[in-house]
Design a protein around this motif. Structure first.
Motif, PDB file in Angstrom:
ATOM      1  N   UNK A  64       0.821  -1.216   0.000  1.00 41.32           N
ATOM      2  CA  UNK A  64       0.000   0.000   0.000  1.00 41.32           C
ATOM      3  C   UNK A  64       0.854   1.266   0.000  1.00 41.32           C
ATOM      4  N   UNK A  65       0.263   2.312  -0.565  1.00 41.62           N
ATOM      5  CA  UNK A  65       0.864   3.641  -0.549  1.00 41.62           C
ATOM      6  C   UNK A  65      -0.081   4.632   0.136  1.00 41.62           C
ATOM      7  N   UNK A  66      -1.125   4.122   0.743  1.00 41.20           N
ATOM      8  CA  UNK A  66      -2.156   4.938   1.375  1.00 41.20           C
ATOM      9  C   UNK A  66      -2.754   4.136   2.529  1.00 41.20           C
ATOM     10  N   UNK A  67      -3.772   4.662   3.154  1.00 38.25           N
ATOM     11  CA  UNK A  67      -4.402   3.974   4.276  1.00 38.25           C
ATOM     12  C   UNK A  67      -5.191   2.754   3.821  1.00 38.25           C
ATOM     13  N   UNK A  68      -5.216   1.734   4.662  1.00 44.30           N
ATOM     14  CA  UNK A  68      -6.004   0.529   4.405  1.00 44.30           C
ATOM     15  C   UNK A  68      -7.391   0.737   5.006  1.00 44.30           C
ATOM     16  N   UNK A  69      -8.417   0.536   4.186  1.00 44.46           N
ATOM     17  CA  UNK A  69      -9.797   0.631   4.654  1.00 44.46           C
ATOM     18  C   UNK A  69     -10.091  -0.521   5.602  1.00 44.46           C
ATOM     19  N   UNK A  70     -10.747  -0.218   6.705  1.00 39.27           N
ATOM     20  CA  UNK A  70     -11.118  -1.229   7.715  1.00 39.27           C
ATOM     21  C   UNK A  70      -9.890  -2.001   8.216  1.00 39.27           C
ATOM     22  N   UNK A  71      -8.837  -1.275   8.488  1.00 35.25           N
ATOM     23  CA  UNK A  71      -7.574  -1.885   8.930  1.00 35.25           C
ATOM     24  C   UNK A  71      -7.741  -2.687  10.222  1.00 35.25           C
ATOM     25  N   UNK A  72      -8.706  -2.325  11.033  1.00 38.51           N
ATOM     26  CA  UNK A  72      -8.913  -3.016  12.307  1.00 38.51           C
ATOM     27  C   UNK A  72      -9.243  -4.501  12.126  1.00 38.51           C
ATOM     28  N   UNK A  73      -9.670  -4.918  10.948  1.00 34.98           N
ATOM     29  CA  UNK A  73      -9.941  -6.341  10.685  1.00 34.98           C
ATOM     30  C   UNK A  73      -8.679  -7.183  10.846  1.00 34.98           C
ATOM     31  N   UNK A  74      -7.525  -6.553  10.743  1.00 41.33           N
ATOM     32  CA  UNK A  74      -6.239  -7.249  10.750  1.00 41.33           C
ATOM     33  C   UNK A  74      -5.486  -7.078  12.078  1.00 41.33           C
ATOM     34  N   UNK A  75      -6.148  -6.549  13.082  1.00 41.96           N
ATOM     35  CA  UNK A  75      -5.470  -6.144  14.320  1.00 41.96           C
ATOM     36  C   UNK A  75      -4.755  -7.281  15.043  1.00 41.96           C
ATOM     37  N   UNK A  76      -5.214  -8.499  14.893  1.00 41.33           N
ATOM     38  CA  UNK A  76      -4.602  -9.630  15.598  1.00 41.33           C
ATOM     39  C   UNK A  76      -3.553 -10.352  14.753  1.00 41.33           C
ATOM     40  N   UNK A  77      -3.297  -9.863  13.552  1.00 39.31           N
ATOM     41  CA  UNK A  77      -2.431 -10.576  12.619  1.00 39.31           C
ATOM     42  C   UNK A  77      -1.058  -9.927  12.479  1.00 39.31           C
ATOM     43  N   UNK A  78      -0.090 -10.762  12.103  1.00 43.34           N
ATOM     44  CA  UNK A  78       1.238 -10.275  11.762  1.00 43.34           C
ATOM     45  C   UNK A  78       1.142  -9.664  10.364  1.00 43.34           C
ATOM     46  N   UNK A  79       1.658  -8.438  10.217  1.00 46.79           N
ATOM     47  CA  UNK A  79       1.543  -7.718   8.957  1.00 46.79           C
ATOM     48  C   UNK A  79       2.925  -7.425   8.384  1.00 46.79           C
ATOM     49  N   UNK A  80       3.064  -7.699   7.099  1.00 45.26           N
ATOM     50  CA  UNK A  80       4.265  -7.385   6.326  1.00 45.26           C
ATOM     51  C   UNK A  80       3.859  -6.255   5.390  1.00 45.26           C
ATOM     52  N   UNK A  81       4.410  -5.059   5.589  1.00 45.92           N
ATOM     53  CA  UNK A  81       3.969  -3.896   4.818  1.00 45.92           C
ATOM     54  C   UNK A  81       5.073  -3.388   3.897  1.00 45.92           C
ATOM     55  N   UNK A  82       4.700  -3.195   2.635  1.00 47.80           N
ATOM     56  CA  UNK A  82       5.598  -2.672   1.607  1.00 47.80           C
ATOM     57  C   UNK A  82       4.806  -1.714   0.720  1.00 47.80           C
ATOM     58  N   UNK A  83       5.522  -0.947  -0.080  1.00 48.02           N
ATOM     59  CA  UNK A  83       4.870  -0.082  -1.049  1.00 48.02           C
ATOM     60  C   UNK A  83       4.513  -0.855  -2.310  1.00 48.02           C
ATOM     61  N   UNK A  84       3.571  -0.351  -3.069  1.00 51.23           N
ATOM     62  CA  UNK A  84       3.177  -1.039  -4.306  1.00 51.23           C
ATOM     63  C   UNK A  84       4.341  -1.133  -5.282  1.00 51.23           C
ATOM     64  N   UNK A  85       5.190  -0.100  -5.330  1.00 50.81           N
ATOM     65  CA  UNK A  85       6.324  -0.125  -6.257  1.00 50.81           C
ATOM     66  C   UNK A  85       7.264  -1.290  -5.988  1.00 50.81           C
ATOM     67  N   UNK A  86       7.490  -1.613  -4.713  1.00 53.51           N
ATOM     68  CA  UNK A  86       8.358  -2.745  -4.382  1.00 53.51           C
ATOM     69  C   UNK A  86       7.807  -4.044  -4.961  1.00 53.51           C
ATOM     70  N   UNK A  87       6.502  -4.219  -4.856  1.00 49.85           N
ATOM     71  CA  UNK A  87       5.874  -5.449  -5.348  1.00 49.85           C
ATOM     72  C   UNK A  87       5.908  -5.493  -6.869  1.00 49.85           C
ATOM     73  N   UNK A  88       5.705  -4.356  -7.507  1.00 50.17           N
ATOM     74  CA  UNK A  88       5.725  -4.305  -8.968  1.00 50.17           C
ATOM     75  C   UNK A  88       7.133  -4.582  -9.491  1.00 50.17           C
ATOM     76  N   UNK A  89       8.141  -4.004  -8.846  1.00 53.08           N
ATOM     77  CA  UNK A  89       9.525  -4.170  -9.300  1.00 53.08           C
ATOM     78  C   UNK A  89      10.084  -5.553  -8.994  1.00 53.08           C
ATOM     79  N   UNK A  90       9.761  -6.106  -7.814  1.00 54.38           N
ATOM     80  CA  UNK A  90      10.336  -7.395  -7.420  1.00 54.38           C
ATOM     81  C   UNK A  90       9.375  -8.151  -6.499  1.00 54.38           C
ATOM     82  N   UNK A  91       8.273  -8.581  -7.087  1.00 51.83           N
ATOM     83  CA  UNK A  91       7.263  -9.321  -6.330  1.00 51.83           C
ATOM     84  C   UNK A  91       7.794 -10.611  -5.746  1.00 51.83           C
TER      85      UNK A  91
END
Length: 108
Positions: A64-91
């Protein structure tokens, strides 16, 4: 089988959101990982993750490059966060790094 869920979202909600989604799905499947990705784009939330899918996942990837809608759904989970460009360049690297995060968590 390892299971990932994720969210992709870019500022404009157009190309990067969907290119990142495609790359995450492509490289996760290549690594034998079950994956479902929710796109939060200009058309709203597409392929919305259920709470059961989130709860059953080993890891959540936010490309993501912006806020996640309804982020609280993931509150109990381990999150790996990257920008969209990273995934596009080297998924492949993003998926491998996320897998290492899961392995390290299981090892502890």
């Amino acid at each position: 089988m390892t299971k990932f869920v994720g969210v992709t979202a870019c500022i404009a909600g157009l190309a990067h959101t969907y290119m990142a989604k495609t790359n995450l799905e492509k490289y996760a499947k290549k690594e034998g990982i079950d994956v479902k990705i929710e796109a939060q784009g200009s058309m709203g939330v597409e392929n919305k993750l259920s709470q059961d899918e989130i709860d059953e996942a080993d890891l959540v990837i936010f490309a993501v490059d912006t806020n996640v809608t309804e982020r609280d759904r993931f509150s109990e989970k381990q999150i790996f966060e990257v920008g969209t460009n990273q995934v596009i360049k080297d998924g492949e690297k993003v998926i491998k790094d996320a897998s290492k995060m899961v392995e390290n968590e299981k090892g502890n």
